[in-house]
Scaffold this motif. Structure first.
Motif, PDB file in Angstrom:
ATOM      1  N   MET A   1       0.846  -1.200   0.000  1.00 33.00           N
ATOM      2  CA  MET A   1       0.000   0.000   0.000  1.00 33.00           C
ATOM      3  C   MET A   1       0.875   1.242   0.000  1.00 33.00           C
ATOM      4  N   ALA A   2       0.447   2.259  -0.712  1.00 36.86           N
ATOM      5  CA  ALA A   2       1.225   3.491  -0.800  1.00 36.86           C
ATOM      6  C   ALA A   2       1.356   4.142   0.567  1.00 36.86           C
ATOM      7  N   GLU A   3       2.406   4.909   0.709  1.00 30.95           N
ATOM      8  CA  GLU A   3       2.696   5.555   1.987  1.00 30.95           C
ATOM      9  C   GLU A   3       1.540   6.423   2.482  1.00 30.95           C
ATOM     10  N   GLU A   4       0.919   7.171   1.557  1.00 30.66           N
ATOM     11  CA  GLU A   4      -0.162   8.059   1.983  1.00 30.66           C
ATOM     12  C   GLU A   4      -1.349   7.281   2.550  1.00 30.66           C
ATOM     13  N   HIS A   5      -1.627   6.109   1.981  1.00 30.41           N
ATOM     14  CA  HIS A   5      -2.749   5.320   2.474  1.00 30.41           C
ATOM     15  C   HIS A   5      -2.394   4.650   3.796  1.00 30.41           C
ATOM     16  N   ASP A   6      -1.151   4.238   3.945  1.00 31.51           N
ATOM     17  CA  ASP A   6      -0.690   3.740   5.249  1.00 31.51           C
ATOM     18  C   ASP A   6      -0.911   4.795   6.320  1.00 31.51           C
ATOM     19  N   HIS A   7      -0.535   6.026   5.991  1.00 29.93           N
ATOM     20  CA  HIS A   7      -0.677   7.116   6.963  1.00 29.93           C
ATOM     21  C   HIS A   7      -2.141   7.340   7.318  1.00 29.93           C
ATOM     22  N   LEU A   8      -3.005   7.407   6.313  1.00 31.48           N
ATOM     23  CA  LEU A   8      -4.417   7.688   6.569  1.00 31.48           C
ATOM     24  C   LEU A   8      -5.103   6.550   7.305  1.00 31.48           C
ATOM     25  N   ARG A   9      -4.579   5.345   7.161  1.00 28.17           N
ATOM     26  CA  ARG A   9      -5.129   4.216   7.922  1.00 28.17           C
ATOM     27  C   ARG A   9      -4.874   4.359   9.418  1.00 28.17           C
ATOM     28  N   GLU A  10      -3.937   5.216   9.776  1.00 28.39           N
ATOM     29  CA  GLU A  10      -3.635   5.450  11.199  1.00 28.39           C
ATOM     30  C   GLU A  10      -4.462   6.606  11.755  1.00 28.39           C
ATOM     31  N   THR A  11      -5.400   7.127  10.974  1.00 27.25           N
ATOM     32  CA  THR A  11      -6.218   8.268  11.393  1.00 27.25           C
ATOM     33  C   THR A  11      -7.690   7.865  11.430  1.00 27.25           C
ATOM     34  N   ASP A  12      -8.538   8.835  11.722  1.00 24.40           N
ATOM     35  CA  ASP A  12      -9.970   8.567  11.786  1.00 24.40           C
ATOM     36  C   ASP A  12     -10.595   8.347  10.408  1.00 24.40           C
ATOM     37  N   LEU A  13      -9.799   8.432   9.353  1.00 24.65           N
ATOM     38  CA  LEU A  13     -10.300   8.132   8.008  1.00 24.65           C
ATOM     39  C   LEU A  13     -10.094   6.664   7.627  1.00 24.65           C
ATOM     40  N   ALA A  14      -9.540   5.870   8.516  1.00 26.47           N
ATOM     41  CA  ALA A  14      -9.261   4.461   8.210  1.00 26.47           C
ATOM     42  C   ALA A  14     -10.477   3.722   7.651  1.00 26.47           C
ATOM     43  N   PRO A  15     -11.684   3.921   8.220  1.00 25.77           N
ATOM     44  CA  PRO A  15     -12.840   3.206   7.641  1.00 25.77           C
ATOM     45  C   PRO A  15     -13.114   3.579   6.188  1.00 25.77           C
ATOM     46  N   LEU A  16     -12.845   4.833   5.816  1.00 24.57           N
ATOM     47  CA  LEU A  16     -13.075   5.250   4.431  1.00 24.57           C
ATOM     48  C   LEU A  16     -12.028   4.659   3.500  1.00 24.57           C
ATOM     49  N   VAL A  17     -10.786   4.540   3.980  1.00 23.43           N
ATOM     50  CA  VAL A  17      -9.743   3.907   3.163  1.00 23.43           C
ATOM     51  C   VAL A  17     -10.111   2.452   2.913  1.00 23.43           C
ATOM     52  N   ASP A  18     -10.624   1.781   3.949  1.00 24.70           N
ATOM     53  CA  ASP A  18     -11.058   0.392   3.783  1.00 24.70           C
ATOM     54  C   ASP A  18     -12.218   0.300   2.798  1.00 24.70           C
ATOM     55  N   GLU A  19     -13.146   1.246   2.895  1.00 21.80           N
ATOM     56  CA  GLU A  19     -14.348   1.192   2.069  1.00 21.80           C
ATOM     57  C   GLU A  19     -14.074   1.490   0.608  1.00 21.80           C
ATOM     58  N   TYR A  20     -13.236   2.511   0.344  1.00 22.47           N
ATOM     59  CA  TYR A  20     -13.059   2.990  -1.029  1.00 22.47           C
ATOM     60  C   TYR A  20     -11.742   2.555  -1.679  1.00 22.47           C
ATOM     61  N   GLY A  21     -10.886   1.901  -0.910  1.00 23.50           N
ATOM     62  CA  GLY A  21      -9.606   1.496  -1.475  1.00 23.50           C
ATOM     63  C   GLY A  21      -8.655   2.675  -1.601  1.00 23.50           C
ATOM     64  N   GLU A  22      -7.657   2.523  -2.433  1.00 18.42           N
ATOM     65  CA  GLU A  22      -6.593   3.528  -2.537  1.00 18.42           C
ATOM     66  C   GLU A  22      -6.955   4.592  -3.574  1.00 18.42           C
ATOM     67  N   LEU A  23      -7.594   5.649  -3.129  1.00 19.93           N
ATOM     68  CA  LEU A  23      -7.899   6.765  -4.025  1.00 19.93           C
ATOM     69  C   LEU A  23      -6.608   7.511  -4.342  1.00 19.93           C
ATOM     70  N   GLU A  24      -6.478   7.929  -5.578  1.00 15.35           N
ATOM     71  CA  GLU A  24      -5.242   8.573  -6.039  1.00 15.35           C
ATOM     72  C   GLU A  24      -5.512   9.993  -6.505  1.00 15.35           C
ATOM     73  N   LEU A  25      -4.567  10.871  -6.252  1.00 20.91           N
ATOM     74  CA  LEU A  25      -4.612  12.237  -6.753  1.00 20.91           C
ATOM     75  C   LEU A  25      -3.768  12.307  -8.019  1.00 20.91           C
ATOM     76  N   THR A  26      -4.421  12.544  -9.142  1.00 15.33           N
ATOM     77  CA  THR A  26      -3.719  12.554 -10.421  1.00 15.33           C
ATOM     78  C   THR A  26      -3.776  13.950 -11.016  1.00 15.33           C
ATOM     79  N   PRO A  27      -2.646  14.644 -11.118  1.00 15.22           N
ATOM     80  CA  PRO A  27      -2.673  16.002 -11.671  1.00 15.22           C
ATOM     81  C   PRO A  27      -3.040  15.996 -13.143  1.00 15.22           C
ATOM     82  N   ALA A  28      -3.756  17.033 -13.565  1.00 13.44           N
ATOM     83  CA  ALA A  28      -4.180  17.160 -14.952  1.00 13.44           C
ATOM     84  C   ALA A  28      -2.975  17.316 -15.880  1.00 13.44           C
ATOM     85  N   ASP A  29      -3.128  16.852 -17.108  1.00 13.15           N
ATOM     86  CA  ASP A  29      -2.058  16.989 -18.087  1.00 13.15           C
ATOM     87  C   ASP A  29      -1.851  18.450 -18.489  1.00 13.15           C
ATOM     88  N   ASP A  30      -2.944  19.204 -18.562  1.00  7.58           N
ATOM     89  CA  ASP A  30      -2.882  20.587 -19.042  1.00  7.58           C
ATOM     90  C   ASP A  30      -3.267  21.535 -17.906  1.00  7.58           C
TER      91      ASP A  30
END
Length: 199
Positions: free
Chosen positions: A1-30
């Motif tokens: 699991m990516a570092e950011e998701h590991d970190h968020l699993r240690e917070t109160d957002l852990a249930p959402l990480v479990d529910e939605y999986g590894e959401l990614e922030l992808t910057p736009a091409d333009d």
């Protein structure tokens, strides 16, 4: 699991990480297109924003030069308000005058980028943060100005002031942008009339 998701699993957002999986922030091409999208999305409904974006991108090449030379009436015909026509042209002029590329911001802090962007008439903190997140891929942005973020947080954590939301979100740093994706997704799932995030 990516570092950011590991970190968020240690917070109160852990249930959402479990529910939605590894959401990614992808910057736009333009970067300019992403900037224009954020201006279109300012303070309007998801459905209205989607319609205007589709018309704009269908009828125009969304580049600084094309937006500067486009007739204001033609831009209004796709659904942009007179104010937003001005804002789009202001951003286009700024891109042209400064020969702006993504690399311009490489060594700048999020706060410095925000200061520079909000010097452009029509660009406030919300728009600057959308550009930081979805244009530049900055991972530690918390857009408390966004109504969906606030509604999502209130649903998750109860009634909070903006200051309290900022304090709560400090636990998600340095991945507050990723955390925001989870809050948004939670909000979308809980609102049958929302099927997309206006960002």
């Amino acid at each position: 699991m990516a570092e950011e998701h590991d970190h968020l699993r240690e917070t109160d957002l852990a249930p959402l990480v479990d529910e939605y999986g590894e959401l990614e922030l992808t910057p736009a091409d333009d970067l300019f297109e992403r900037f224009v999208v954020s201006i279109v999305n300012q303070l309007i409904s998801t459905e209205a924003a989607r319609t205007i974006r589709a018309r704009l991108f269908e009828q125009f090449e969304v580049t600084p030069d094309a937006m500067l030379t486009a007739e204001a009436d033609a831009l209004r015909e796709v659904g942009l308000s007179p104010q937003k026509v001005e804002y789009v042209k202001n951003v286009a002029a700024w891109f042209e005058e400064n020969d702006v590329t993504r690399e311009r911001f490489t060594e700048m802090s999020d706060a410095a980028v925000t200061r520079e962007l909000t010097d452009i008439r029509g660009v406030g903190d919300w728009t600057a943060k959308m550009v930081l997140m979805f244009g530049l891929g900055r991972e530690d942005v918390f857009p408390v100005e966004d109504l969906a973020v606030r509604r999502g947080m209130e649903d998750l954590f109860g009634e909070l002031t903006r200051a309290e939301m900022r304090t709560l979100a400090e636990a998600w740093s340095p991945y507050r942008s990723i955390a925001t994706l989870y809050v948004w997704q939670h909000y979308v799932d809980g609102n049958s009339n929302v099927d997309d995030i206006v960002a």
